[in-house]
Design an enzyme around this catalytic site. Structure first.
Site, PDB file in Angstrom:
ATOM      1  CE  LYS A 224      39.550  35.651  39.528  1.00 33.67           C
ATOM      2  NZ  LYS A 224      40.595  36.479  40.094  1.00 33.67           N
TER       3      LYS A 224
ATOM      4  CG  ASP B 178      43.982  38.699  43.454  1.00 32.39           C
ATOM      5  OD1 ASP B 178      43.809  37.821  44.321  1.00 32.39           O
ATOM      6  OD2 ASP B 178      43.067  39.163  42.758  1.00 32.39           O
TER       7      ASP B 178
END
Length: 921
Positions: free
Chosen positions: A249, A285
C-alpha cells in the site's frame, strides 16, 4: 447512498442453486457474455419492441365498445417511445465499441477456471518447505489455531494499523450476557511523512496515539491485553511476533522490514514510560475479519478483504503446513494473495494499463494481482484507459485536460458512483465535468461501461482465487459438497453497488459444489484483533487448566522409583510367613519348579477355563534335534447354569498341573528362550509371575531350588500405598466397579479400565467447557462405551485427525478438530501412565531376581501376552523404556507369547511329567 445501492450488513447466502439477498437486483450480464449473436437478434427487434405495446394496445381498444375505449396514444407518447429506442441503440453502439476496445479485460469462465487452477498450485507451493522460499503466494502461518467458541470474555485493547488512518479500540467481551461485545474507538491520522519516515517515528506515533486513547478512557493504570492488527505481509513463528517481509500500500517506513513489529511497538511504549501494555497477539486484517465473523458464526473459516488492498485467509490442516511443527489440528493461513502473479503467472491476462499502473507504483513488480483488483488501483486504472481513449479520439472529441492527466484524480469511489443503477450516468457527467471535460451522452455511456468492465474483471478474478481456497477446504475435509461461511470486509465490496452481486454470481458458476454464506464484518480488523486476543486468552487459560489436571497423570522418574520400591516391599510382605496374611500382593506359589529344558516329550491335554468359553487342547510335544509343538483345540460354550452350578461333576483324568495364565505365558516363552524367567499379562487384566528362590518363599517348606511365584500384582495399592498417585478419575472408576476398593493397581494399568478413566476425564472436561462445546451427550454418560481399543486406534501415529473424529462420531461424540486433539492428548497421558506404572512393577521384579542371585548385571527375558501390550501403538515401547531407566543393571528382553495359556499349560504338564520321572528314577 441508497439502500438498494450498497452491499448490506446482513449475511448473504450463496449456494449452487442460487444467491439471495433482500432488495438485491440481478447484476447486468457479465462482460464475458456481451457482444454475442443473441444481441444482434435483440437489436433488430428492439425498434418494434419500443412501439409494440402501444400498437397492440390500440388494436385491442378498437375491438372494445366505443364507451369502453381509452384515449388513443398521443403523438408525444409515441415520440417518447421512439426517443427511448434511439437512446438504447446509441448506448448499445457505445457499449459495443468499449467491449471491442477492452476485449483483453473480459475473462471467459474457461480463463477463470484456469486462473483458479494456477492459484491452487501457488497455494500448494507456498505451504511446501521446499518451494516456499521462491513462492510468490507466501501462505504465511498466523499461529491462530482456533476461531471463537462463544465463551470468550474480557477487556481488551485493539490497534489497527494498515491505512492512512490508525484506529484504536477498547473491546469488552461478555459471554454471559448473550455474547455481547461493547466497543469504543478513536481514529488517528497517519500523516504521509510518518508513513514514509523511519520505523522509530512510526511506532512512536502509534505509542503516542495509544497513550492518548488510554488517557481519554481513563485506563492508563490498567495493563490490558493488546491485539495488534498489522495489515502487511509478516512472517510469524508465534502469535505475538510478526517480522515484516515487505511494506505494501502507501507505507515505506525505513528500518522495519525484516524486524519484529511487536518488539518495535513495545520499545516505543517502554520509551514513553507513562503506561504499560501487553501485546498478546498480532494479526493481519484478513485474519481479524475471519475472527470477527467467527464470533457470530462458528462455521466461518475464511476471511476476505476487498478494499484498498485485497487478501484472504483460511483454516488449513496443520499436517499440510510444512513450515510449522506438528500435524494435529488446524491453523489460519494468511495467503497474501496480492502477490499472485509476481513471478509472471498472470502475464497472459495483464493489459498495457496494468503494466502502466505497476510502473507508476511505489513497489514496481510486486503485488500484481492486487493492482488488478483492489480499490487502491481501480480508479487509476479507469483514468489511464480514459486518457488513452481520449488520445485516440474515442472519447471527449479527443480533448485531454490537465486534471485527467493527473494521477489520483479519478478515484475508486468515482467508479462506484458511476455504476449506480439510477443516477450513474448523471454522476458520470458531474465527475467528468470536475475533471474539466465537457462530456457528451456518448462519453458518459462509454465511461460508465469502462468502469463496469474494470470492476467486473476485479470481481471475476477474486471469485477465481476464492474458488481455489474453497476447493482446497472441500478437498481437506474429504466431502463432496462444502458448506462454509466467508467473513468479508473492505470498502470496494461494501460500497460498490454491483460488485458483491457480480462476485457471488461468478463464484457460484466456478464452484457449483460449494454452499457459501457471506457474512459482512463489522469493525473486522479491530474487533478481530480483540477476538484473536480473547481466543488466545481463553485457550491459554483452558490450556493451563487442562495441563494442571493432566499433570496428575505425569510421573517423574523419582515417583516411578518410589512405586518400584513400594512394589518390592509388598513382594517381601507376600513372601514372608508372618506377613503373608496381611499382604495385598499375595505372591502365590505355583508349584512350578522349573522352566522347560528341551527334553520334554509326549501328548498332553490342556484345559483352558477363564471366561464364557472352555477350551480343550491336544498338545503334541516332540524333543530331539528339531523340537516341535503341535496343537489341536476345540472350544465349548459354558452354559450359565453350569457357571453358577455346584461344580461337582467328576472327570477321570490324570491332572498333573493347574496353572495361572501368567505362568502359562512364561512357560510358553521359556520353551523358545531359556533365559525367560518372568511372565507378564497386560490385557483386559494384568498380572506377573517370576522364578523365585525357594529360600525366600517362607510360606513353603524347603530351601532348595526355585519356584514360580504368581504375584497377583493387580491388588497392589489395595492397602492405600498408591493413594498419593491415584487421581479423582481413578477413584471414580474404582467406586463404580464391581469390586470397589480391590485390584487398584490393575485398575490403573489394564485394558478393562483405561477407557473408563478416559471417559471420566472427558465428562469432566466437557462440564468445564473444554470439550464438545460443553454439551454432554447421552453416549458419553454410558459406562464402558469408551473401550480401550479406541485408545489404541486414536493414538495410532498413522491415524489422521479426520479419522479420530470419525471414531468419536461412531460413539455419538460430534467433535471439532480441537476436540479431537484434546481427546487424543487425554488418551495419551492415560496410556503412558499405565505403561510407566507397569514398567515400575516389572523393574521391581527383575531387580529382585538380580539381587537374589547376587549379580552385578542380569540378562533376563520376560514372556508377555495381552491385548493392551500387543495392540496399543506405544504401550510396549514406553514400558520397555521405563524398565530400562529404573533397572539399569538389568538387560531385559521381551518375548511375545503365542497362545500362552493353552500351550503353557501343556508345557507345564510336560515339565511336571519330566520332573516326576526324574524323581521316580
Amino acid at each position: 447512498m441508497g439502500a438498494e445501492e450498497v452491499g448490506r450488513l446482513e449475511a448473504v447466502t450463496l449456494s449452487g442453486t442460487g444467491a439471495r439477498r433482500l432488495g438485491a437486483r440481478e447484476p447486468p450480464p457479465r462482460p464475458g457474455s456481451w457482444g454475442r449473436s443473441g444481441r444482434r437478434r435483440r437489436r433488430r427487434s428492439r425498434g418494434a419492441a419500443a412501439l409494440g405495446p402501444l400498437l397492440t394496445q390500440a388494436a385491442e381498444d378498437r375491438r372494445r365498445p366505443q364507451a369502453c375505449r381509452p384515449k388513443p396514444p398521443t403523438a408525444s407518447m409515441i415520440a417518447a417511445q421512439l426517443l427511448a429506442y434511439y437512446f438504447t441503440e446509441l448506448k448499445d453502439d457505445q457499449v459495443k465499441k468499449i467491449d471491442k476496445y477492452l476485449y483483453a479485460m473480459r475473462l471467459s469462465d474457461e480463463t477463470l477456471l484456469d486462473i483458479m487452477a494456477r492459484f491452487k498450485k501457488e497455494m500448494k507451493n507456498g505451504l511446501s518447505r521446499d518451494f516456499n522460499p521462491t513462492a510468490t503466494v507466501k501462505m504465511l502461518p498466523t499461529f491462530v489455531r482456533s476461531i471463537p467458541d462463544g465463551s470468550e470474555k474480557g477487556d481488551f485493547i485493539a490497534l489497527d494499523l494498515g491505512g492512512s488512518s490508525f484506529r484504536i479500540l477498547r473491546v469488552q467481551v461478555n459471554h454471559e450476557q448473550k455474547q455481547t461485545v461493547h466497543m469504543e474507538s478513536e481514529v488517528y491520522d497517519t500523516p504521509e511523512n510518518i508513513m514514509h519516515g523511519s520505523g522509530s517515528q512510526l511506532f512512536d506515533h502509534v505509542a503516542e496515539c495509544l497513550g492518548d486513547f488510554m488517557e481519554k478512557k481513563k485506563i492508563k493504570d490498567k495493563k490490558l491485553p493488546v491485539g495488534f492488527t498489522f495489515s502487511f505481509p509478516c512472517r510469524q513463528s508465534k502469535i505475538d511476533e510478526a517480522i515484516l517481509i515487505t511494506w505494501t500500500k502507501r507505507f515505506k517506513a525505513s528500518g522495519v522490514e525484516g524486524t519484529d513489529v511487536v518488539k518495535l511497538l513495545e520499545k516505543a511504549i517502554k520509551k514513553r514510560g507513562d503506561y504499560d501494555a501487553n501485546v498478546v497477539a498480532v494479526v493481519n486484517d484478513t485474519v481479524g475479519t475471519m475472527m470477527t465473523c467467527g464470533y457470530d458464526d462458528q462455521q466461518c473459516e475464511v476471511g476476505l478483504i476487498i478494499g484498498t488492498g485485497t487478501n484472504a485467509c483460511y483454516m488449513e490442516e496443520l499436517r499440510h503446513i510444512d513450515l510449522v511443527e506438528g500435524d494435529e489440528g488446524r491453523m489460519c493461513i494468511n495467503t497474501e494473495w496480492g502477490a499472485f502473479g509476481d513471478d509472471g503467472a498472470l502475464e497472459d491476462i495483464r493489459t498495457e494499463f496494468d503494466r502502466e499502473i505497476d510502473r507508476g507504483s511505489l513497489n514496481p513488480g510486486k503485488q500484481l494481482f492486487e493492482k488488478m483488483v483492489s480499490g487502491m488501483y481501480m480508479g487509476e486504472l479507469v483514468r489511464l484507459i480514459l486518457v488513452k481513449m481520449a488520445k485516440e479520439g474515442l472519447l471527449f472529441e479527443g480533448r485531454i485536460t490537465p486534471e485527467l492527466l493527473t494521477r489520483g484524480k479519478f478515484n475508486t469511489s468515482d467508479v462506484s458512483a458511476i455504476e449506480k443503477n439510477k443516477e450513474g450516468l448523471h454522476n458520470a457527467r458531474e465527475i467528468l465535468t470536475r475533471l474539466g471535460v465537457e462530456p457528451s451522452d456518448d462519453d458518459c455511456i462509454s465511461v460508465q461501461h469502462v468502469c463496469t468492465i474494470v470492476s467486473f474483471r476485479s470481481a471475476n478474478l477474486v471469485a477465481a482465487t476464492l474458488g481455489a481456497i474453497l476447493n482446497r477446504l472441500r478437498d481437506n475435509k474429504g466431502t463432496p459438497r462444502l458448506r462454509t461461511t466467508v467473513g468479508v470486509d473492505g470498502s470496494l465490496y461494501k460500497t460498490h453497488p454491483q460488485y458483491s452481486r457480480r462476485f457471488h454470481k461468478t463464484l457460484r458458476r466456478l464452484v457449483p459444489d460449494c454452499d457459501v454464506r457471506f457474512l459482512l464484518s463489522e469493525s473486522g480488523s479491530g474487533k478481530g484483533a480483540a477476538m484473536v486476543t480473547a481466543v488466545a486468552y481463553r485457550l491459554a487459560e483452558q490450556h493451563r487448566q487442562i495441563e494442571e489436571t493432566l499433570a496428575h497423570f505425569s510421573l517423574t522418574k523419582d515417583m516411578l522409583l518410589e512405586v518400584k520400591r513400594r512394589m518390592r516391599a509388598e513382594m517381601d510382605l507376600g513372601l514372608g510367613k508372618q506377613t503373608h496374611d496381611k499382604a495385598v500382593v499375595k505372591m502365590l506359589p505355583s508349584f512350578v519348579r522349573s522352566t522347560p529344558d528341551g527334553t520334554e516329550h509326549g501328548d498332553f491335554l490342556a484345559l483352558d477355563l477363564g471366561g464364557t468359553n472352555f477350551r480343550v487342547l491336544l498338545v503334541k510335544i516332540r524333543s530331539g534335534k528339531k523340537r516341535t509343538v503341535e496343537m489341536h483345540n476345540k472350544i465349548y460354550a459354558i452354559p450359565t447354569e453350569i457357571m453358577q452350578g455346584t461344580g461337582e461333576e467328576e472327570f477321570d483324568l490324570d491332572v498333573v498341573a493347574v496353572v495361572n495364565d501368567t505362568v502359562g505365558t512364561m512357560m510358553t516363552c521359556a520353551y523358545e528362550e531359556p533365559t525367560c524367567e518372568v511372565g507378564l499379562i497386560v490385557g483386559t487384566g494384568s498380572n506377573a509371575c517370576y522364578m523365585e528362590e525357594m529360600k525366600n518363599v517362607e510360606t513353603l517348606e524347603g530351601n532348595e531350588g526355585q519356584m514360580c511365584i504368581n504375584m497377583e500384582w493387580g491388588a497392589f495399592g489395595d492397602n492405600g500405598c498408591l493413594d498419593d498417585i491415584r487421581t479423582i478419575y481413578d477413584k471414580l472408576v474404582d467406586e463404580y466397579s464391581l469390586n470397589g476398593g480391590k485390584q487398584r493397581y490393575e485398575k490403573m494399568i489394564s485394558g478393562m479400565y483405561l477407557g473408563e478413566i478416559v471417559r471420566n476425564i472427558l465428562i469432566d472436561f466437557t462440564k468445564r467447557g473444554f470439550l464438545f462445546r460443553g454439551q454432554i451427550s447421552e453416549p458419553l454418560k454410558t459406562r464402558g462405551i469408551f473401550q480401550t481399543k479406541y485408545l489404541s486406534q486414536i493414538e495410532s501415529d498413522r491415524l489422521a485427525l479426520l479419522q479420530v473424529r470419525a471414531i468419536l462420531q461412531q460413539l455419538g461424540l460430534n467433535s471439532t478438530c480441537d476436540d479431537s486433539i484434546l481427546v487424543k492428548t487425554v488418551c495419551g497421558v492415560v496410556s503412558k501412565r499405565a505403561a510407566q506404572l507397569c514398567g515400575a512393577g516389572m523393574a521391581a521384579v527383575v531387580d529382585k531376581i538380580r539381587e537374589n542371585r547376587g549379580l552385578d548385571h542380569l540378562n533376563v527375558t520376560v514372556g508377555v501376552d495381552g491385548t493392551l501390550y500387543k495392540l496399543h501403538p506405544h504401550f510396549s515401547r514406553i514400558m520397555h523404556q521405563t524398565v530400562k531407566e529404573l533397572s539399569p543393571k538389568c538387560n531385559v528382553s521381551f518375548l511375545l507369547s503365542e497362545d500362552g495359556s493353552g500351550k503353557g499349560a501343556a508345557l507345564i504338564t510336560a515339565v511336571g511329567v519330566r520332573l516326576r520321572q526324574e524323581t521316580s528314577s
